[in-house]
Scaffold this active site. Structure first.
Site, mmCIF file in Angstrom:
data_model
loop_
_atom_site.group_PDB
_atom_site.id
_atom_site.type_symbol
_atom_site.label_atom_id
_atom_site.label_comp_id
_atom_site.label_asym_id
_atom_site.label_seq_id
_atom_site.Cartn_x
_atom_site.Cartn_y
_atom_site.Cartn_z
ATOM 1 C CG HIS A 207 -5.104 -3.088 -0.753
ATOM 2 N ND1 HIS A 207 -4.603 -2.321 -1.936
ATOM 3 C CD2 HIS A 207 -4.047 -2.922 0.595
ATOM 4 C CE1 HIS A 207 -4.270 -1.545 -1.095
ATOM 5 N NE2 HIS A 207 -3.631 -0.961 0.193
ATOM 6 C CB SER B 290 -0.668 0.307 0.951
ATOM 7 O OG SER B 290 -2.012 0.727 0.884
ATOM 8 C CG ASP C 287 -5.844 -3.478 -4.304
ATOM 9 O OD1 ASP C 287 -6.996 -2.817 -3.727
ATOM 10 O OD2 ASP C 287 -5.133 -2.773 -4.059
#
Length: 512
Positions: free
Chosen positions: A470, A183, A445
Site C-alpha cells: 500500500h 490511499s 495491497d
C-alpha cells in the site's frame, strides 16, 4: 487562531499510544506509525549538525462551508512548503494532499513528490486534510460540525489553497500544478483533476480506492492470496497455519472459563471476553493485524512483514497443528503491540463506542471519529470475512460495522448504503473519466481491487507494481527496494516528463 492546536498536541499523542484499538483504528495506527518512522529516520530529527532543517508549519484560513457564501465561519488549515528546488516562478508545483490522518513536514521532504522535485525544479506543498491532524475547526467534532467533513469539502479546500498559494508565492499562471496523494488522498488527487481540470494539470494517485463499497470482502481475498505468495515470503503452509491459528482462538473463546481468561491475557484483550461483541472485537483486531502485515508488507517501520508473520505462524518445522500456529499468532501480537506502543490489542465494544462518541479534539487522537463518519456518509469500506475463502473468523461483520454508524452518529443502515451509491455516481467509481491521471498500485495491497490497475485510455493510465504494498511507491527510497519498485518509480517520472512536454506545447499554442 494559529496557535490553539498546540495546546492539545501532547494529549493527542498520548491518545495515539493508548487509545481505542478497534480493527479499523488498528490499521490507521499502523499507518501513522510507519509514516512517523519513515519521516523521523529520514529527516535527521536530532541535534547533529547534519540534521535536515525542517520547514515550519504554516496556516491557511479556509471557509468552513465553501458552498455557502453567506457563512463567514472559517478554520485554519495546516500546510508545509519546500522551495529549495524551486527553479523559477513558472516551474511546476507538486501539491501533496493529506488524507484521513495528520500530515507532517515529511510530506514535502521525503518520498514522492519530494524525490522528484530536484529533477523538475518544483515547488512542493503539503496540505493537511480538514478535520484531521491539527486542521480541526474550532467547535469540536459534534454532528453539527462534521457535516462540513467530506471529500467534496476537501476538494473545495484544494481549489481555495491552489488559488491562495499561487498568489502568496507568486506562482506563474503557466505553472502546472500536479496533485499527489496516497490511499484516500490518492482518490482526492484523481478527483481534483476530474472536477477541476482548469486548476489541476495532472495527478498521481497512489493506492487510491476509487470505488466505494459497503461490504469490502475482497480485502481478505487479497490477504489470503498474499499469504500464500512465495515472492513475498508466503506459502500454502502459511495460509493453512493462519486458518489453524484463528480456529484455535475461536475454540478457546467457545470453551470459556480458564481457556478464555488465558486467551485474554495471551492476546492482549482489555476487559472481559464474555460478551459476544467483545469476542468479535478481538477477532477483528487479529484480522487487522494479519491484514496490516500484508497491506504494508516490506515497508520501513512495519512491525510485521508477510515473511516474518509466516515464519512465526508456520515455525521452523512447518507444523500446522493447533498449538504451533496459535503460539506464532500470540508472538505476532506481542511484536505488533510493542512496536505501536499499544497497551492492548483490543478493547470492549462499549469502550470503543464511548471513545468514538467523544467530540472534543483534545482527547481524541488520530481521527478515528472523523474517518468513521466519512465511511458512514461516503465510502463504506467495511472489511468482512463471510466468504469461504477467508482464512479468518466467519463472523457476520457487516451488521456490526453498520451498527457502529447508528450507535455513534445515529445514521441508519439504509443511509450508509445510499451514501456509497451516491459517491460512486458522483465520482464515477473505477471509471472516473478523468484525463492526465496516473494510477499507481501494488498487487499485494488489498486496496488495489478498488482502484484502477489497467489503462482506461491514453491519458488515464495505470501502473501495477508486482509484490508492491500500500502506497509503497510514495515511501522513501532504500537500497533494498525491488527492481519492480524501481521500475514503477521510473515509469512515474517518465509520465511526468510527458505531462510537462504537454504543458509546454500548450503554452506555445496560447502564445501563438
Amino acid at each position: 487562531m494559529g496557535v490553539w492546536p498546540s495546546r492539545w498536541l501532547g494529549l493527542l499523542l498520548l491518545v495515539f499510544l493508548w487509545g481505542s484499538s478497534s480493527p479499523a483504528s488498528l490499521l490507521r495506527r499502523l499507518r501513522e506509525h510507519i509514516q512517523q518512522f519513515q519521516e523521523s529516520s529520514g529527516l535527521g530529527l536530532s541535534l547533529s549538525p547534519e540534521a535536515v532543517a525542517l520547514p515550519k508549519e504554516k496556516w491557511l484560513e479556509q471557509p468552513l462551508d465553501p458552498f455557502n457564501a453567506s457563512d463567514g465561519r472559517s478554520f485554519l488549515q495546516r500546510y508545509w512548503v519546500n522551495d529549495q528546488y524551486w527553479a523559477s516562478q513558472d516551474g511546476p508545483v507538486f501539491l501533496h494532499l493529506g488524507g484521513e490522518g495528520s500530515l507532517g513536514p515529511g510530506s514535502v521532504m521525503r518520498g514522492h513528490p519530494a524525490a522528484l522535485a530536484p529533477t523538475w525544479g518544483a515547488l512542493v506543498i503539503g496540505l493537511e486534510h480538514r478535520f484531521y491532524g491539527l486542521s480541526i475547526p474550532p467547535g469540536g467534532l459534534d454532528m453539527a460540525q462534521l457535516r462540513f467533513l467530506s471529500s467534496r469539502h476537501a476538494l473545495a479546500d484544494v481549489v481555495s489553497a491552489r488559488l491562495a498559494l499561487s498568489r502568496l508565492f507568486n506562482v506563474s499562471s503557466s505553472s502546472p500544478w500536479i496533485c499527489f496523494g496516497g490511499s484516500y488522498a490518492g482518490s482526492l488527487a484523481a478527483w481534483a483533476r476530474l472536477k477541476f481540470p482548469h486548476l489541476i494539470f495532472a495527478s498521481v494517485a497512489s493506492s487510491a480506492p476509487l470505488r466505494a463499497v459497503l461490504d469490502f470482502s475482497e480485502y481478505n481475498e487479497v490477504v489470503s492470496r498474499s499469504l500464500s505468495t512465495p515472492a513475498i515470503g508466503g506459502s500454502r503452509e502459511c495460509l493453512a497455519a493462519t486458518s489453524a491459528a484463528f480456529a484455535e482462538v475461536e475454540r478457546r473463546l467457545r470453551a470459556g472459563g480458564a481457556a478464555r481468561a488465558a486467551l485474554r491475557a495471551e492476546l492482549g484483550a482489555c476487559g472481559s471476553l464474555d460478551a459476544v461483541e467483545d469476542r468479535a472485537e478481538l477477532l477483528g483486531a487479529l484480522q487487522a493485524l494479519v491484514g496490516g502485515a500484508v497491506q504494508y508488507d516490506g515497508q520501513a517501520g512495519a512491525p510485521l512483514s508477510v515473511r516474518r508473520l509466516c515464519g512465526l505462524l508456520v515455525g521452523a518445522g512447518g507444523n500446522c497443528s493447533r498449538p504451533a500456529p496459535y503460539h506464532g499468532l500470540r508472538r505476532a501480537v506481542q511484536v505488533f503491540t510493542h512496536s505501536l506502543g499499544q497497551r492492548c490489542l483490543s478493547f470492549s465494544r462499549a469502550e470503543a463506542v464511548a471513545q468514538l462518541r467523544v467530540t472534543e479534539p483534545q482527547v481524541f487522537g488520530v481521527g478515528d471519529r472523523q474517518w468513521l463518519y466519512q465511511t458512514c456518509t461516503e465510502f463504506g469500506f467495511y472489511v468482512t470475512c463471510e466468504v469461504p475463502r477467508c482464512p479468518f473468523s466467519q463472523l457476520p461483520a457487516l451488521p456490526s460495522h453498520l451498527e457502529l454508524c447508528e450507535q455513534v452518529f445515529g445514521l441508519p443502515t439504509s443511509s450508509v448504503a445510499q451514501a456509497v451509491a451516491q459517491t460512486n455516481s458522483y465520482y464515477g467509481g473505477q471509471t472516473p473519466g478523468a484525463t492526465q491521471v496516473l494510477f499507481v498500485n501494488g498487487d499485494t495491497d488489498p486496496w488495489h481491487v478498488l482502484s484502477v490497475t489497467g489503462n482506461l485510455g491514453p491519458s488515464e493510465t495505470a501502473i501495477l507494481i508486482p509484490s508492491g504494498s500500500h502506497c509503497l511507491d510514495m515511501a522513501p527510497e532504500k537500497p533494498s527496494d525491488s527492481p519492480s519498485l524501481h521500475q514503477g518509480r521510473q515509469n512515474i517520472s517518465q509520465q511526468l516528463q510527458t505531462w510537462f512536454r504537454l504543458a509546454k506545447e500548450s503554452q506555445v499554442r496560447v502564445a501563438v
